[in-house]
Design a protein around this motif. Sequence first.
Motif, mmCIF file in Angstrom:
data_model
loop_
_atom_site.group_PDB
_atom_site.id
_atom_site.type_symbol
_atom_site.label_atom_id
_atom_site.label_comp_id
_atom_site.label_asym_id
_atom_site.label_seq_id
_atom_site.Cartn_x
_atom_site.Cartn_y
_atom_site.Cartn_z
ATOM 1 N N ASP A 174 0.717 -1.247 -0.123
ATOM 2 C CA ASP A 174 0.035 -0.015 -0.143
ATOM 3 C C ASP A 174 0.737 1.277 -0.082
ATOM 4 N N ASP A 175 0.821 1.987 -0.993
ATOM 5 C CA ASP A 175 1.650 3.091 -1.218
ATOM 6 C C ASP A 175 0.954 4.347 -0.563
ATOM 7 N N ALA A 176 0.668 4.196 0.484
ATOM 8 C CA ALA A 176 -0.340 5.587 1.406
ATOM 9 C C ALA A 176 0.658 6.624 1.365
ATOM 10 N N TYR A 177 1.927 6.407 1.502
ATOM 11 C CA TYR A 177 3.103 7.485 1.985
ATOM 12 C C TYR A 177 3.200 8.379 0.728
ATOM 13 N N ALA A 178 2.654 8.090 -0.263
ATOM 14 C CA ALA A 178 3.035 8.616 -1.276
ATOM 15 C C ALA A 178 1.768 10.051 -1.463
ATOM 16 N N ASP A 179 0.908 9.939 -0.737
ATOM 17 C CA ASP A 179 0.073 10.758 -0.270
ATOM 18 C C ASP A 179 0.499 11.914 0.544
ATOM 19 N N GLU A 180 0.771 13.161 0.079
ATOM 20 C CA GLU A 180 1.649 14.189 0.706
ATOM 21 C C GLU A 180 0.514 14.691 2.022
ATOM 22 N N ASP A 181 -0.800 14.558 1.554
ATOM 23 C CA ASP A 181 -1.777 15.077 2.716
ATOM 24 C C ASP A 181 -1.697 13.939 3.982
ATOM 25 N N LYS A 182 -1.598 12.646 3.493
ATOM 26 C CA LYS A 182 -1.469 11.571 4.655
ATOM 27 C C LYS A 182 -0.266 11.956 5.439
ATOM 28 N N LEU A 183 0.864 12.391 5.091
ATOM 29 C CA LEU A 183 2.006 12.696 5.711
ATOM 30 C C LEU A 183 2.069 13.832 6.555
ATOM 31 N N ILE A 184 1.193 14.891 5.898
ATOM 32 C CA ILE A 184 0.857 15.989 6.616
ATOM 33 C C ILE A 184 -0.281 15.956 7.728
ATOM 34 N N ASP A 185 -0.902 14.972 7.563
ATOM 35 C CA ASP A 185 -1.935 14.683 8.791
ATOM 36 C C ASP A 185 -1.273 14.029 9.912
ATOM 37 N N LEU A 186 -0.247 12.963 9.537
ATOM 38 C CA LEU A 186 0.356 12.356 10.830
ATOM 39 C C LEU A 186 1.200 13.250 11.317
ATOM 40 N N ALA A 187 1.770 14.658 10.715
ATOM 41 C CA ALA A 187 2.586 15.486 11.314
ATOM 42 C C ALA A 187 1.677 16.093 12.641
ATOM 43 N N GLY A 188 0.521 16.152 12.573
ATOM 44 C CA GLY A 188 -0.476 16.395 13.514
ATOM 45 C C GLY A 188 -0.288 15.532 14.965
ATOM 46 N N LYS A 189 0.340 14.343 14.796
ATOM 47 C CA LYS A 189 0.354 13.764 15.939
ATOM 48 C C LYS A 189 1.672 14.165 16.694
ATOM 49 N N VAL A 190 2.366 14.919 16.009
ATOM 50 C CA VAL A 190 3.849 15.473 16.725
ATOM 51 C C VAL A 190 3.572 17.049 17.062
ATOM 52 N N ASP A 191 3.659 17.442 18.482
ATOM 53 C CA ASP A 191 3.075 18.684 18.886
ATOM 54 C C ASP A 191 4.196 19.669 18.181
ATOM 55 N N GLY A 192 3.444 20.577 17.529
ATOM 56 C CA GLY A 192 4.373 21.720 16.940
ATOM 57 C C GLY A 192 4.878 21.704 15.489
ATOM 58 N N LEU A 193 4.754 20.366 15.104
ATOM 59 C CA LEU A 193 5.310 20.009 13.781
ATOM 60 C C LEU A 193 4.480 20.538 12.773
ATOM 61 N N ASP A 194 2.903 20.358 12.673
ATOM 62 C CA ASP A 194 2.252 20.723 11.300
ATOM 63 C C ASP A 194 1.990 22.258 11.070
ATOM 64 N N THR A 195 2.976 22.837 10.465
ATOM 65 C CA THR A 195 3.059 24.408 10.333
ATOM 66 C C THR A 195 3.215 24.421 8.722
ATOM 67 N N PRO A 196 2.718 25.659 8.415
ATOM 68 C CA PRO A 196 2.792 26.214 6.910
ATOM 69 C C PRO A 196 4.318 25.852 6.367
ATOM 70 N N LEU A 197 5.291 25.943 7.326
ATOM 71 C CA LEU A 197 6.756 25.792 6.597
ATOM 72 C C LEU A 197 6.908 24.068 6.349
ATOM 73 N N PHE A 198 6.447 23.350 7.392
ATOM 74 C CA PHE A 198 6.465 21.994 7.152
ATOM 75 C C PHE A 198 5.575 21.505 5.929
ATOM 76 N N GLN A 199 4.604 22.048 5.997
ATOM 77 C CA GLN A 199 3.772 21.303 4.853
ATOM 78 C C GLN A 199 4.121 21.874 3.455
ATOM 79 N N GLU A 200 5.039 23.187 3.325
ATOM 80 C CA GLU A 200 5.367 23.707 2.244
ATOM 81 C C GLU A 200 6.767 22.613 1.768
ATOM 82 N N CYS A 201 7.577 22.286 2.786
ATOM 83 C CA CYS A 201 8.586 21.301 2.641
ATOM 84 C C CYS A 201 8.172 19.966 2.089
ATOM 85 N N VAL A 202 7.153 19.738 2.573
ATOM 86 C CA VAL A 202 6.564 18.145 2.286
ATOM 87 C C VAL A 202 6.109 18.254 0.641
ATOM 88 N N LYS A 203 5.112 19.349 0.270
ATOM 89 C CA LYS A 203 4.671 19.508 -0.881
ATOM 90 C C LYS A 203 5.453 19.825 -1.928
#
Length: 256
Positions: A174-203
């Motif tokens: 299952d290539d689920a981690y090819a979905d950048e939105d999935k990776l960003i959603d998982l960042a929500g499990k880490v305090d302070g990680l899901d920021t615009p800067l992180f999202q831009e870096c991922v995308k």
Amino acid sequence: MSEKNREGKRTARQKLAAEREKQKSRDKRRRALIVGASVVGVLGLAAVVGVIAANTGQDDSEASGPVVAPSGAQGKDSLAIPVGKESAGSTLVIWEDFRCPACKAFELAYRDTIHELTDAGQLKVEYHLATIIDGNMGGTGSRKAANAAACAQDAGKFPAYHDVLFTNQPAETDDAYADEDKLIDLAGKVDGLDTPLFQECVKNGTHNSWVEKSNEAFRTGGFSGTPTVLLDGKNIYQDRSMTPAKLKRLVADANK
């Protein structure tokens, strides 16, 4: 019956026999053409399968552009993400792929011990990221997850996000981690990680080329697979007697 009539019948039979032979020859040629076409079709299919097989193990990546190492990366070509104190008496080098089931099994068994040892200043860990599952199974999830982990390193959140990725690892096929939105959603499990800067870096795939360079170092490094785990240069993953308790003893001995 006159000789003339007998000759006529004989000629007719000969013509009929000749026509039958011609028909047999035509049928034979037609069967040969059908068989030949079938063989060509099979060989064509085999050629396609051969191309597919030849491409197995190759990462169909879209990485391009300059190599941008994550913040704080160390070692040759800045390919290692360090965790722990530089003064630690032992160094653990880990090569991993975020889609690799064996890597997840290793992490679930050893990471609490590794965290304990790094927090105590006894062990330094150097994480190296590979994308072999993308090559073997197809897809881009290994690379995109590795890029996202490098983005987390930029934010000072690599260890926690690294653990989240392995805890939530999808099935190998299952290539689920090819979905950048999935990776960003998982960042929500880490305090302070899901920021615009992180999202831009991922995308933007900021560290894609760095990930590819890391994977190339893995491929040319003589390693047999992931995870590869080296304690002070010795491959402890191949030690069937290795346990978290034994790892603690080895590190304690090195720190004496």
